[in-house]
Design a protein around this motif. Sequence first.
Motif, mmCIF file in Angstrom:
data_model
loop_
_atom_site.group_PDB
_atom_site.id
_atom_site.type_symbol
_atom_site.label_atom_id
_atom_site.label_comp_id
_atom_site.label_asym_id
_atom_site.label_seq_id
_atom_site.Cartn_x
_atom_site.Cartn_y
_atom_site.Cartn_z
ATOM 1 N N ALA A 364 0.835 -1.209 0.000
ATOM 2 C CA ALA A 364 0.000 0.000 0.000
ATOM 3 C C ALA A 364 0.867 1.256 0.000
ATOM 4 C CB ALA A 364 -0.934 -0.012 1.213
ATOM 5 N N LEU A 365 1.947 1.238 0.766
ATOM 6 C CA LEU A 365 2.847 2.390 0.820
ATOM 7 C C LEU A 365 3.517 2.612 -0.540
ATOM 8 C CD1 LEU A 365 4.228 4.651 2.314
ATOM 9 C CD2 LEU A 365 5.827 2.991 3.295
ATOM 10 N N ALA A 366 3.846 1.539 -1.233
ATOM 11 C CA ALA A 366 4.426 1.672 -2.577
ATOM 12 C C ALA A 366 3.459 2.409 -3.503
ATOM 13 C CB ALA A 366 4.775 0.300 -3.133
ATOM 14 N N HIS A 367 2.170 2.028 -3.466
ATOM 15 C CA HIS A 367 1.164 2.738 -4.271
ATOM 16 C C HIS A 367 1.062 4.199 -3.828
ATOM 17 C CE1 HIS A 367 -0.223 -0.710 -6.452
ATOM 18 N NE2 HIS A 367 -0.644 -1.363 -5.367
ATOM 19 N N PHE A 368 1.092 4.422 -2.516
ATOM 20 C CA PHE A 368 0.981 5.777 -1.969
ATOM 21 C C PHE A 368 2.088 6.679 -2.524
ATOM 22 C CE2 PHE A 368 1.339 8.940 1.491
ATOM 23 C CZ PHE A 368 0.003 9.280 1.680
ATOM 24 N N ILE A 369 3.298 6.132 -2.637
ATOM 25 C CA ILE A 369 4.424 6.903 -3.162
ATOM 26 C C ILE A 369 4.321 7.058 -4.679
ATOM 27 C CG2 ILE A 369 6.938 6.947 -3.440
ATOM 28 C CD1 ILE A 369 7.126 5.367 -0.801
ATOM 29 N N GLU A 370 4.124 5.938 -5.386
ATOM 30 C CA GLU A 370 4.159 5.952 -6.851
ATOM 31 C C GLU A 370 3.027 6.770 -7.458
ATOM 32 O OE1 GLU A 370 6.679 5.153 -8.346
ATOM 33 O OE2 GLU A 370 7.359 3.085 -8.105
ATOM 34 N N GLU A 371 1.891 6.851 -6.794
ATOM 35 C CA GLU A 371 0.757 7.594 -7.327
ATOM 36 C C GLU A 371 0.775 9.068 -6.946
ATOM 37 O OE1 GLU A 371 -2.753 5.474 -6.139
ATOM 38 O OE2 GLU A 371 -2.064 3.594 -7.045
ATOM 39 N N GLY A 372 1.851 9.505 -6.270
ATOM 40 C CA GLY A 372 2.006 10.921 -5.973
ATOM 41 C C GLY A 372 1.401 11.384 -4.674
ATOM 42 N N HIS A 373 0.737 10.484 -3.941
ATOM 43 C CA HIS A 373 0.096 10.898 -2.685
ATOM 44 C C HIS A 373 1.137 11.305 -1.642
ATOM 45 C CE1 HIS A 373 -3.447 9.232 -4.509
ATOM 46 N NE2 HIS A 373 -2.977 7.996 -4.477
ATOM 47 N N TYR A 374 2.268 10.613 -1.626
ATOM 48 C CA TYR A 374 3.300 10.918 -0.631
ATOM 49 C C TYR A 374 3.858 12.320 -0.848
ATOM 50 C CZ TYR A 374 7.400 10.163 2.373
ATOM 51 O OH TYR A 374 8.358 10.253 3.361
ATOM 52 N N ALA A 375 4.183 12.657 -2.084
ATOM 53 C CA ALA A 375 4.718 13.989 -2.375
ATOM 54 C C ALA A 375 3.711 15.072 -2.006
ATOM 55 C CB ALA A 375 5.094 14.094 -3.852
ATOM 56 N N ARG A 376 2.431 14.828 -2.314
ATOM 57 C CA ARG A 376 1.413 15.825 -1.967
ATOM 58 C C ARG A 376 1.255 15.951 -0.456
ATOM 59 N NH1 ARG A 376 -0.817 13.748 -6.748
ATOM 60 N NH2 ARG A 376 -1.945 12.090 -5.692
ATOM 61 N N HIS A 377 1.306 14.813 0.246
ATOM 62 C CA HIS A 377 1.190 14.868 1.713
ATOM 63 C C HIS A 377 2.372 15.618 2.317
ATOM 64 C CE1 HIS A 377 -0.038 13.686 5.709
ATOM 65 N NE2 HIS A 377 1.150 13.160 5.938
ATOM 66 N N LEU A 378 3.577 15.362 1.822
ATOM 67 C CA LEU A 378 4.749 16.080 2.325
ATOM 68 C C LEU A 378 4.626 17.577 2.091
ATOM 69 C CD1 LEU A 378 7.738 13.777 1.249
ATOM 70 C CD2 LEU A 378 6.770 14.054 3.538
ATOM 71 N N ALA A 379 4.149 17.963 0.917
ATOM 72 C CA ALA A 379 3.989 19.388 0.624
ATOM 73 C C ALA A 379 2.973 20.029 1.569
ATOM 74 C CB ALA A 379 3.559 19.576 -0.825
ATOM 75 N N SER A 380 1.886 19.295 1.839
ATOM 76 C CA SER A 380 0.864 19.807 2.748
ATOM 77 C C SER A 380 1.412 19.946 4.167
ATOM 78 C CB SER A 380 -0.339 18.868 2.729
ATOM 79 O OG SER A 380 -1.305 19.256 3.678
ATOM 80 N N MET A 381 2.151 18.942 4.630
ATOM 81 C CA MET A 381 2.711 18.990 5.975
ATOM 82 C C MET A 381 3.798 20.056 6.081
ATOM 83 S SD MET A 381 1.007 16.879 7.836
ATOM 84 C CE MET A 381 -0.300 17.612 6.871
ATOM 85 N N ARG A 382 4.531 20.261 5.012
ATOM 86 C CA ARG A 382 5.564 21.296 5.014
ATOM 87 C C ARG A 382 4.924 22.670 5.246
ATOM 88 N NH1 ARG A 382 7.480 20.113 0.222
ATOM 89 N NH2 ARG A 382 8.636 18.303 0.978
ATOM 90 N N ARG A 383 3.822 22.916 4.567
ATOM 91 C CA ARG A 383 3.123 24.201 4.759
ATOM 92 C C ARG A 383 2.592 24.315 6.185
ATOM 93 N NH1 ARG A 383 1.290 22.784 -0.469
ATOM 94 N NH2 ARG A 383 -0.640 21.876 0.379
ATOM 95 N N LEU A 384 2.008 23.218 6.696
ATOM 96 C CA LEU A 384 1.455 23.244 8.055
ATOM 97 C C LEU A 384 2.546 23.474 9.087
ATOM 98 C CD1 LEU A 384 -0.916 22.677 10.068
ATOM 99 C CD2 LEU A 384 -0.208 20.279 10.009
ATOM 100 N N TYR A 385 3.647 22.728 8.989
ATOM 101 C CA TYR A 385 4.709 22.834 9.995
ATOM 102 C C TYR A 385 5.426 24.180 9.914
ATOM 103 C CZ TYR A 385 4.058 17.768 10.511
ATOM 104 O OH TYR A 385 3.541 16.508 10.728
ATOM 105 N N ARG A 386 5.588 24.707 8.695
ATOM 106 C CA ARG A 386 6.211 26.040 8.569
ATOM 107 C C ARG A 386 5.370 27.079 9.315
ATOM 108 N NH1 ARG A 386 5.704 26.817 3.414
ATOM 109 N NH2 ARG A 386 7.768 26.127 2.726
ATOM 110 N N LYS A 387 4.054 26.991 9.135
ATOM 111 C CA LYS A 387 3.158 27.929 9.814
ATOM 112 C C LYS A 387 3.201 27.736 11.319
ATOM 113 C CE LYS A 387 -1.674 29.492 9.756
ATOM 114 N NZ LYS A 387 -3.023 29.277 9.149
ATOM 115 N N ARG A 388 3.204 26.479 11.752
ATOM 116 C CA ARG A 388 3.238 26.231 13.198
ATOM 117 C C ARG A 388 4.546 26.695 13.822
ATOM 118 N NH1 ARG A 388 0.240 20.331 14.208
ATOM 119 N NH2 ARG A 388 -1.863 21.123 13.814
ATOM 120 N N GLN A 389 5.658 26.506 13.111
ATOM 121 C CA GLN A 389 6.915 26.972 13.673
ATOM 122 C C GLN A 389 6.905 28.483 13.855
ATOM 123 O OE1 GLN A 389 11.115 27.652 11.982
ATOM 124 N NE2 GLN A 389 11.117 25.468 12.459
ATOM 125 N N THR A 390 6.397 29.210 12.866
ATOM 126 C CA THR A 390 6.310 30.670 12.971
ATOM 127 C C THR A 390 5.437 31.066 14.147
ATOM 128 O OG1 THR A 390 6.587 30.901 10.572
ATOM 129 C CG2 THR A 390 5.629 32.767 11.744
#
Length: 486
Positions: A364-390
């Motif tokens: 399942a994790l392989a599909h999650f990565i190959e279908e682009g969900h992982y990259a999108r989740h990382l981008a979403s978390m990056r925005r969230l954590y950047r805001k929380r750090q500020t």
Amino acid sequence: MNIPDDAFYGLLARAIEQRAGETLQRALYHALRNAILSGQLQAQSRLPGSRSMAQQLCLSRNTINAALEQLAIEGYLIRDRQGSQVATLPQTATIESSAPAEFCLPAHLADLPPGTRRDTPTLAFTPGTPAVNYFPLPLWRRLLDRVLREEGATLLGYGDSAGEASLRVAIARHLALSRGIDCDASQVVITEGAREGLNLCTQLLSERGQLAWIEDPGYFGARSAFISAGLPCQGLPVDDEGMISPAAPTATPRLIFTSPSHQFPLGSLMSAPRRLALLDYARSSDAWIIEDDYDSEFRYSGEPIPAMLGMVPNAPVVYLGTFSKTLFPSLRIGFMVMPKALAKSVQPAIHSLLRGGHRAEQRALAHFIEEGHYARHLASMRRLYRKRQTQLRAALAQELTCPHSVSAGEGGMHLTVKIPGIEDGMVAALARQYQLAPGALSHFYLNPAQGETGLVLGYGNTSASGFVAAIRILNRLIEQTRRVQG
């Protein structure tokens, strides 16, 4: 028998009366076994016949014989044509033996750092915990369902010791794009979190008694893995450019553990000159660098920093990563990436040391990565954590009245607040009463008494709406402990 008949039958009658849900057979079995182990029924003494016991206890002979036969199978009784006789047991088997001596850990484990307490639900400010409530659980459930529907029972075996091929391919592709690591699936081994990767490194690359360099302060898990493998640890200080290698080492390490892209807990980024110097030193000293890259995905300014493994050809580096920090902790899937020559050499050992497993989750994790969900989740978390750090920096500036400085770099999921002269362990312990779990900075040092003091605040799992109130509480606890010290 060595006890009178009335006492013997009284013992069994009480067991039947107080059996608390047990069957009659099990109640008799336990009563007789305990009497034998305690010495009430001595070795070589004969029990009454099953007919006589059945009459006295008003039970069927089948029940009596079943209990006696079980005791005979386990070696407590010897049954023959003359009846049942208590077997001779070692004296150490008796229940009322003297209390066991206090257990002492083996000498090489005495210096293990204290384990990290894992709360459920996770308390606010717990370091190293992602925002699990933002994980796309419905999508993950659909991927798991698809894998099980399509492959079903074929996934119930152990699988490849190195992990599912589809996941190893997906990780290799992801690392080529995100971390500048040129590798293929044969160099990737799936582990149960980064900690198992560390344990594998000690087994594959070192021998008991060889030296390990670790960052000081640094990650608990590395110290625990090395100490449990019998490797003495030498702590190397950390500054704004990362770990500082000694100019003239007194002893040569076999393993060098570092987190160059975002040092934990101080957050520094190892400079290119230090990385290259460390690579040169490792190559010339026949040492291996273990590169821990646990939250490099969360960098908030500039381009991602390439991994050490990809800096020079044939680098003596084993790269460790984990999805526990980017997705959710209970996933317990990590990975290690080795240079080609090393991966080929240790392949037989990998098959001996690992057994595979978690196949559906890995697919399942392989599909999650190959279908682009992982990259999108990382981008979403990056925005969230950047805001929380500020927002956390703003709350600290507003509410923390004691002298302090904030570090932890331009990324990650935590801030480290250095506060000179406080009893940070006491503050962290008191904070738990308020459902807060900051880390005590001094506890990340090899020698806490000589380390800097402060608090490590994880914001990955903590909503920004509670920052101001939480920092207010911590500020009050700091002042309270200072009054106690004074």
